[in-house]
Design an enzyme around this catalytic site. Structure first.
Site, short mmCIF file in Angstrom:
data_model
loop_
_atom_site.label_atom_id
_atom_site.label_comp_id
_atom_site.label_asym_id
_atom_site.label_seq_id
_atom_site.Cartn_x
_atom_site.Cartn_y
_atom_site.Cartn_z
N LYS A 19 90.32 5.08 20.32
CA LYS A 19 90.64 3.85 19.59
C LYS A 19 90.14 2.69 20.45
CE LYS A 19 93.04 0.70 18.93
NZ LYS A 19 92.46 -0.66 19.02
N GLU A 22 95.79 2.22 33.02
CA GLU A 22 95.00 1.32 33.87
C GLU A 22 95.24 -0.09 33.36
OE1 GLU A 22 93.54 2.13 36.50
OE2 GLU A 22 93.57 4.30 36.28
N CYS A 52 89.06 -6.80 35.10
CA CYS A 52 90.39 -6.58 35.69
C CYS A 52 90.33 -6.71 37.21
CB CYS A 52 90.91 -5.22 35.28
SG CYS A 52 89.76 -3.89 35.67
N GLU A 59 98.57 -12.74 35.27
CA GLU A 59 97.14 -12.51 35.02
C GLU A 59 96.65 -13.50 33.95
OE1 GLU A 59 95.82 -9.06 32.78
OE2 GLU A 59 94.33 -8.64 34.32
P1 NAD Z 1 95.44 -4.92 25.25
O1 NAD Z 1 96.53 -4.25 25.98
O2 NAD Z 1 95.77 -6.04 24.34
O3 NAD Z 1 94.63 -3.87 24.35
C1 NAD Z 1 94.04 -2.71 24.89
C2 NAD Z 1 93.93 -1.66 23.81
O4 NAD Z 1 95.24 -1.25 23.44
C3 NAD Z 1 93.26 -2.14 22.53
O5 NAD Z 1 92.45 -1.11 22.02
C4 NAD Z 1 94.44 -2.40 21.62
O6 NAD Z 1 94.12 -2.32 20.26
C5 NAD Z 1 95.38 -1.28 22.04
N1 NAD Z 1 96.81 -1.48 21.73
C6 NAD Z 1 97.49 -2.63 21.63
N2 NAD Z 1 98.79 -2.38 21.32
C7 NAD Z 1 98.92 -1.04 21.25
C8 NAD Z 1 100.01 -0.15 21.00
N3 NAD Z 1 101.23 -0.60 20.74
N4 NAD Z 1 99.79 1.18 21.02
C9 NAD Z 1 98.56 1.66 21.30
N5 NAD Z 1 97.49 0.88 21.53
C10 NAD Z 1 97.66 -0.46 21.52
O7 NAD Z 1 94.39 -5.35 26.36
P2 NAD Z 1 93.08 -6.21 26.14
O8 NAD Z 1 93.48 -7.63 25.90
O9 NAD Z 1 92.18 -5.52 25.17
O10 NAD Z 1 92.37 -6.07 27.57
C11 NAD Z 1 92.61 -6.92 28.64
C12 NAD Z 1 93.56 -6.28 29.64
O11 NAD Z 1 93.03 -5.04 30.07
C13 NAD Z 1 93.73 -7.11 30.89
O12 NAD Z 1 95.10 -7.13 31.24
C14 NAD Z 1 92.93 -6.36 31.94
O13 NAD Z 1 93.35 -6.55 33.26
C15 NAD Z 1 93.12 -4.95 31.50
N6 NAD Z 1 92.08 -4.08 32.05
C16 NAD Z 1 92.42 -3.21 33.04
C17 NAD Z 1 91.43 -2.39 33.59
C18 NAD Z 1 91.76 -1.40 34.68
O14 NAD Z 1 90.95 -0.53 34.93
N7 NAD Z 1 92.90 -1.49 35.33
C19 NAD Z 1 90.12 -2.47 33.12
C20 NAD Z 1 89.83 -3.39 32.13
C21 NAD Z 1 90.81 -4.19 31.58
#
Ligand code: NAD
Length: 484
Positions: free
Chosen positions: A173, A248, A282, A385
């Site tokens: 997804k 992550e 990130c 963040e």
């Molecule tokens: P997000 O948490 O909003 O979304 C990530 C994914 O989760 C999307 O595909 C979203 O549709 C899905 N999602 C949202 N709610 C959900 C639920 N209830 N159940 C299942 N899936 C759900 O994050 P974002 O805004 O897309 O990405 C940015 C964040 O990601 C930042 O906090 C960044 O630090 C983090 N990030 C971490 C890493 C790492 O390796 N640690 C790498 C890249 C990004």
């Protein structure tokens, strides 16, 4: 207008309920395609297809599985320009960055795990002469993979490749904010001859399609990359169902410059760590600590170098900084810059959108690289963040003080340390509580090493061996060699 399709059981299909979400080009602020607003029925079909494909895929010879995955890597490389352009339009990042980083690394993810499985080793433990134990590692079944928007294809394939290589089938997804490269990638998987159902991609909103995937009883493994808050929701759902999950999550990474650092390296390294991908990595160093004796001169040079970053149309070859990914992200970054002012911060650079970029980009979500000084360690801007081109810069007196600063957040993803003192480099690296420390560099990635965060930056580790272990289940077999 282009309608993105789900990839289920080897075919590109529309969502069951026929509903679509708008997909924006953030550099223009305009809708340019439609993304399926999938729900429980689509997830059910995808999990069903993955379940049926599991037996044949997991029992296929390793060499054949490897060949198919290598073919996918070849196709990513052959289509790199098309993929990079799609990622640039979906995400707002400079085309040059998508072409040099995201897309080549997506191909490398497949190449790495496709060849890694050809050289697997297994463990055995002899108990004197009485018995021998050996450990079998078997794929866990259908893996649910959920990825974010900041490095869309790279982070999606970072999970899909080890899951498939170890014999799992997958329902992925991708982020609904940047779905295009995962869609094009689905087409490449069909072209590569990946058997139907081995990989399925269901597009849609997290709370709907994502949640349905995490809840599904036939998905025992969840690999998630995204925000810390979403990670908490996923843990709450997956924990009581006894699923294996890896999270992550976010970061608030320190970038530490000691007075003895080689500034010709530390300066450009710190600019990149602060602003790469508009600060939407990130691993970006959003808190920049500079040792007091060089603080004033470093700030001056850092501001000069940051001013030289060209904020422009992401499609232009010489653009360094593109647009933020969405209106929501623009509003979030603006909110934190206003908060910084309320918290007593001084805006040394940027602080808002740049002058209009071009007629094409006049409604895009651009934000100028922003540097803020004078914030205390307990300010929210220094603890939460932001995930944008905003860096807080602060002086420090000595090693103990900067370690205290570095560790003063709930996150623990990554850090950079710039110094020529080798003893100090090791000492400080050991004392910063995070998953990765870069010494005199930033974001150098070796796919063999564990990758992930501590504290609220994540649970579990990914990366070469860790990923192979995560997606497999160990089973010990104890064979008696003589009567006990
Ligand atoms: P997000 O948490 O909003 O979304 C990530 C994914 O989760 C999307 O595909 C979203 O549709 C899905 N999602 C949202 N709610 C959900 C639920 N209830 N159940 C299942 N899936 C759900 O994050 P974002 O805004 O897309 O990405 C940015 C964040 O990601 C930042 O906090 C960044 O630090 C983090 N990030 C971490 C890493 C790492 O390796 N640690 C790498 C890249 C990004």
């Amino acid at each position: 207008m282009l309608e993105i399709k789900n990839y289920i059981n080897g075919e590109l299909v529309g969502p069951a309920e026929g509903r679509y979400l708008d997909n924006f080009d953030p550099a223009t602020g305009q809708v340019y395609s439609k993304v399926p607003d999938s729900g429980g029925v689509d997830v059910e079909r995808a999990v069903d297809a993955a379940g049926h494909a599991f037996s044949a895929w997991s029992r296929m010879s390793t060499a054949k599985r490897s060949d198919i995955l290598l073919k996918i890597a070849d196709l990513i490389e052959a289509n790199a320009d098309r993929l990079a352009r799609a990622e640039c339009i979906d995400n707002g990042k400079p085309l040059s960055l998508a072409r040099s980083l995201d897309i080549p690394r997506a191909a490398t993810n497949f190449r790495f795990f496709a060849t890694r499985i050809l050289h697997s080793q297994s463990e055995s433990h002899a108990m004197d002469y009485s018995a021998i134990n050996y450990t079998l590692r078997r794929p866990r079944g259908v893996a649910g993979i959920i990825s974010p928007w900041n490095l869309p294809l790279y982070l999606f394939t970072w999970k899909v490749a080890p899951a498939l290589a170890t014999g799992n089938t997958v329902v992925g997804k991708p982020s609904e904010v940047t779905p295009m490269t995962a869609f094009l990638f689905s087409e490449l998987c069909i072209e590569a001859g990946l058997p139907p159902g081995v990989l399925n991609v269901v597009h849609g909103a997290g709370a709907k399609a994502g949640q349905a995937l995490v809840e599904h009883p036939a998905v025992p493994t969840i690999s998630f990359t995204g925000g810390t808050k979403t990670g908490g929701t996923i843990a709450k759902t997956a924990g009581p169902l006894f699923k294996k999950y890896s999270l992550e999550l976010g970061g608030k990474n320190p970038n530490v410059v000691f007075a003895d650092a080689d500034l010709d390296k530390a300066l450009p390294g710190s600019v990149r760590a602060s602003f790469a991908n508009q600060g939407q990595v990130c691993l970006c160093g959003s808190r920049l600590f500079v040792e007091a004796p060089i603080y004033d001169s470093f700030v001056e040079r850092f501001l000069d170098a940051s001013k030289k970053l060209r904020v422009g149309d992401p499609l232009e070859p010489d653009t360094d900084q593109g647009s933020l990914v969405s209106k929501a992200q623009f509003e979030k970054v603006s909110y934190y810059v206003d908060l910084a002012k309320e918290e007593g911060g001084e805006i040394l650079l940027g602080g808002g959108p740049p002058a209009p970029i071009s007629d094409r980009c006049k409604e895009g979500y651009f934000f100028y690289p922003t540097v803020i000084a004078g914030l205390g360690m307990n300010c929210r801007v220094n603890r939460e963040e932001i995930f944008g081109p905003v860096v807080a810069i602060m002086p420090f007196k000595n090693e103990d003080e900067v370690i205290e600063y570095a560790n003063a957040t709930d996150y623990g993803l990554a850090a950079s340390v710039w110094t020529k003192d080798i003893d100090r480099a090791h000492r400080v690296s050991e004392r910063i509580n995070c998953g990765t420390v870069w010494v005199n560099c930033w974001m150098l990635r070796d796919l063999r090493v564990p990758f992930g965060g501590m504290k609220q930056s994540g649970v579990g580790r990914e990366g070469g061996e860790e990923a192979m272990r995560f997606f497999t289940e160990p089973k010990n077999v104890c064979v008696a060699l003589r009567d006990a």
